[in-house]
Design an enzyme around this catalytic site. Structure first.
Site, PDB file in Angstrom:
ATOM      1  N   HIS A 105       8.719  21.263  59.948  1.00 51.35           N
ATOM      2  CA  HIS A 105       9.051  21.576  58.556  1.00 51.35           C
ATOM      3  C   HIS A 105      10.446  22.167  58.520  1.00 51.35           C
ATOM      4  O   HIS A 105      10.777  23.019  59.353  1.00 51.35           O
ATOM      5  CB  HIS A 105       8.057  22.584  57.973  1.00 51.35           C
ATOM      6  CG  HIS A 105       6.650  22.087  58.018  1.00 51.35           C
ATOM      7  ND1 HIS A 105       6.160  21.175  57.111  1.00 51.35           N
ATOM      8  CD2 HIS A 105       5.657  22.340  58.891  1.00 51.35           C
ATOM      9  CE1 HIS A 105       4.905  20.900  57.425  1.00 51.35           C
ATOM     10  NE2 HIS A 105       4.582  21.581  58.504  1.00 51.35           N
ATOM     11  N   MET A 106      11.249  21.735  57.580  1.00 50.25           N
ATOM     12  CA  MET A 106      12.591  22.278  57.441  1.00 50.25           C
ATOM     13  C   MET A 106      12.550  23.733  56.995  1.00 50.25           C
ATOM     14  O   MET A 106      13.316  24.555  57.474  1.00 50.25           O
ATOM     15  CB  MET A 106      13.410  21.442  56.460  1.00 50.25           C
ATOM     16  CG  MET A 106      13.780  20.076  57.041  1.00 50.25           C
ATOM     17  SD  MET A 106      14.708  19.032  55.909  1.00 50.25           S
ATOM     18  CE  MET A 106      16.239  19.903  55.767  1.00 50.25           C
ATOM     19  N   SER A 107      11.664  24.045  56.062  1.00 52.17           N
ATOM     20  CA  SER A 107      11.541  25.427  55.589  1.00 52.17           C
ATOM     21  C   SER A 107      10.447  26.132  56.388  1.00 52.17           C
ATOM     22  O   SER A 107       9.620  25.494  57.042  1.00 52.17           O
ATOM     23  CB  SER A 107      11.205  25.455  54.097  1.00 52.17           C
ATOM     24  OG  SER A 107       9.914  24.918  53.861  1.00 52.17           O
ATOM     25  N   ASN A 144       6.808  15.281  59.742  1.00 48.17           N
ATOM     26  CA  ASN A 144       7.007  16.230  58.655  1.00 48.17           C
ATOM     27  C   ASN A 144       6.294  15.604  57.470  1.00 48.17           C
ATOM     28  O   ASN A 144       6.853  14.747  56.786  1.00 48.17           O
ATOM     29  CB  ASN A 144       8.491  16.451  58.357  1.00 48.17           C
ATOM     30  CG  ASN A 144       8.713  17.473  57.258  1.00 48.17           C
ATOM     31  OD1 ASN A 144       7.777  17.866  56.569  1.00 48.17           O
ATOM     32  ND2 ASN A 144       9.955  17.885  57.084  1.00 48.17           N
ATOM     33  N   ASP A 178      -6.994  13.086  60.353  1.00 49.10           N
ATOM     34  CA  ASP A 178      -7.914  12.264  61.141  1.00 49.10           C
ATOM     35  C   ASP A 178      -7.170  11.150  61.881  1.00 49.10           C
ATOM     36  O   ASP A 178      -7.505  10.834  63.028  1.00 49.10           O
ATOM     37  CB  ASP A 178      -9.002  11.671  60.249  1.00 49.10           C
ATOM     38  CG  ASP A 178     -10.013  12.716  59.776  1.00 49.10           C
ATOM     39  OD1 ASP A 178     -10.004  13.846  60.291  1.00 49.10           O
ATOM     40  OD2 ASP A 178     -10.800  12.386  58.860  1.00 49.10           O
ATOM     41  N   HIS A 227      -0.857  20.325  53.960  1.00 50.58           N
ATOM     42  CA  HIS A 227      -1.754  21.378  53.508  1.00 50.58           C
ATOM     43  C   HIS A 227      -3.112  20.881  53.023  1.00 50.58           C
ATOM     44  O   HIS A 227      -4.010  21.689  52.808  1.00 50.58           O
ATOM     45  CB  HIS A 227      -1.056  22.187  52.413  1.00 50.58           C
ATOM     46  CG  HIS A 227       0.358  22.511  52.770  1.00 50.58           C
ATOM     47  ND1 HIS A 227       0.679  23.332  53.836  1.00 50.58           N
ATOM     48  CD2 HIS A 227       1.530  22.064  52.267  1.00 50.58           C
ATOM     49  CE1 HIS A 227       2.001  23.390  53.940  1.00 50.58           C
ATOM     50  NE2 HIS A 227       2.536  22.636  53.005  1.00 50.58           N
ATOM     51  N   ARG A 273       1.076  26.956  51.075  1.00 49.63           N
ATOM     52  CA  ARG A 273       1.811  26.283  52.142  1.00 49.63           C
ATOM     53  C   ARG A 273       1.581  26.931  53.514  1.00 49.63           C
ATOM     54  O   ARG A 273       2.016  26.388  54.520  1.00 49.63           O
ATOM     55  CB  ARG A 273       3.314  26.290  51.846  1.00 49.63           C
ATOM     56  CG  ARG A 273       3.703  25.512  50.627  1.00 49.63           C
ATOM     57  CD  ARG A 273       5.216  25.457  50.486  1.00 49.63           C
ATOM     58  NE  ARG A 273       5.617  25.049  49.161  1.00 49.63           N
ATOM     59  CZ  ARG A 273       5.762  23.794  48.752  1.00 49.63           C
ATOM     60  NH1 ARG A 273       5.533  22.801  49.587  1.00 49.63           N
ATOM     61  NH2 ARG A 273       6.147  23.521  47.521  1.00 49.63           N
ATOM     62  N   TYR A 301      15.801  23.258  51.350  1.00 48.90           N
ATOM     63  CA  TYR A 301      15.991  22.115  52.239  1.00 48.90           C
ATOM     64  C   TYR A 301      17.450  21.781  52.533  1.00 48.90           C
ATOM     65  O   TYR A 301      17.716  20.847  53.287  1.00 48.90           O
ATOM     66  CB  TYR A 301      15.293  20.880  51.648  1.00 48.90           C
ATOM     67  CG  TYR A 301      13.838  21.132  51.344  1.00 48.90           C
ATOM     68  CD1 TYR A 301      12.921  21.346  52.367  1.00 48.90           C
ATOM     69  CD2 TYR A 301      13.382  21.196  50.033  1.00 48.90           C
ATOM     70  CE1 TYR A 301      11.585  21.598  52.098  1.00 48.90           C
ATOM     71  CE2 TYR A 301      12.046  21.444  49.755  1.00 48.90           C
ATOM     72  CZ  TYR A 301      11.158  21.646  50.781  1.00 48.90           C
ATOM     73  OH  TYR A 301       9.845  21.897  50.511  1.00 48.90           O
TER      74      TYR A 301
END
Length: 145
Positions: free
Chosen positions: A101-103, A75, A88, A81, A112, A23
């Site tokens: 997502h940063m990664s 994010n 919902d 996951h 993931r 990150y």
């Protein structure tokens, strides 16, 4: 002025200290500063919200629906996951929703690789570090033009 909501999920208050290999060293405040800079450039308002509590995240998404926001960037961290409650809530929204997502979640642990939001969001930005946030805001903005 267009209204966007940037949702930061679980453990994001620990950016800058948490797993810098994945990150980087930027903090949540640093990320929010970059979002504010881009928001000013785009002439939009971005409310930023972080929580470590799933129900609070759901409440904030429901509030976004009631307030007719123009777009949501999320994010959700690990909730991506497995949180069908957040999924919902996002499904109720009638505006563009961009998952970020940063990664690169697809190059990490196998759990993931799957997003329970993927089939309901407008799109995803993953693996670009802090730039994922800015790309996500640009994508949401472009989706409403």
């Amino acid at each position: 002025m267009k209204q966007f909501l940037m949702l930061h999920g679980v453990n994001h208050d620990m950016f800058g200290r948490r797993d810098p290999e994945q990150y980087g060293t930027i903090t949540l405040d640093g990320i929010n500063d970059k979002i504010d800079e881009l928001a000013n450039e785009l002439n939009v308002n971005v409310e930023k919200y972080q929580t470590n509590f799933e129900g609070e995240m759901v409440n904030k998404i429901n509030e976004a629906y009631l307030n007719n926001v123009d777009g949501v960037i999320i994010n959700a961290g690990a909730w991506t996951h497995y949180s069908y409650a957040i999924r919902d809530a996002l499904a109720i929204l009638e505006c563009p929703v961009v998952e970020i997502h940063m990664s690169n979640i697809h190059s990490r642990e196998s759990f993931r690789h799957h997003s329970v939001f993927a089939d309901i969001v407008t799109g995803q930005m993953t693996g670009f570090g802090v730039e994922s946030y800015l790309l996500g805001l640009r994508a949401a903005y472009s989706a409403i033009k």
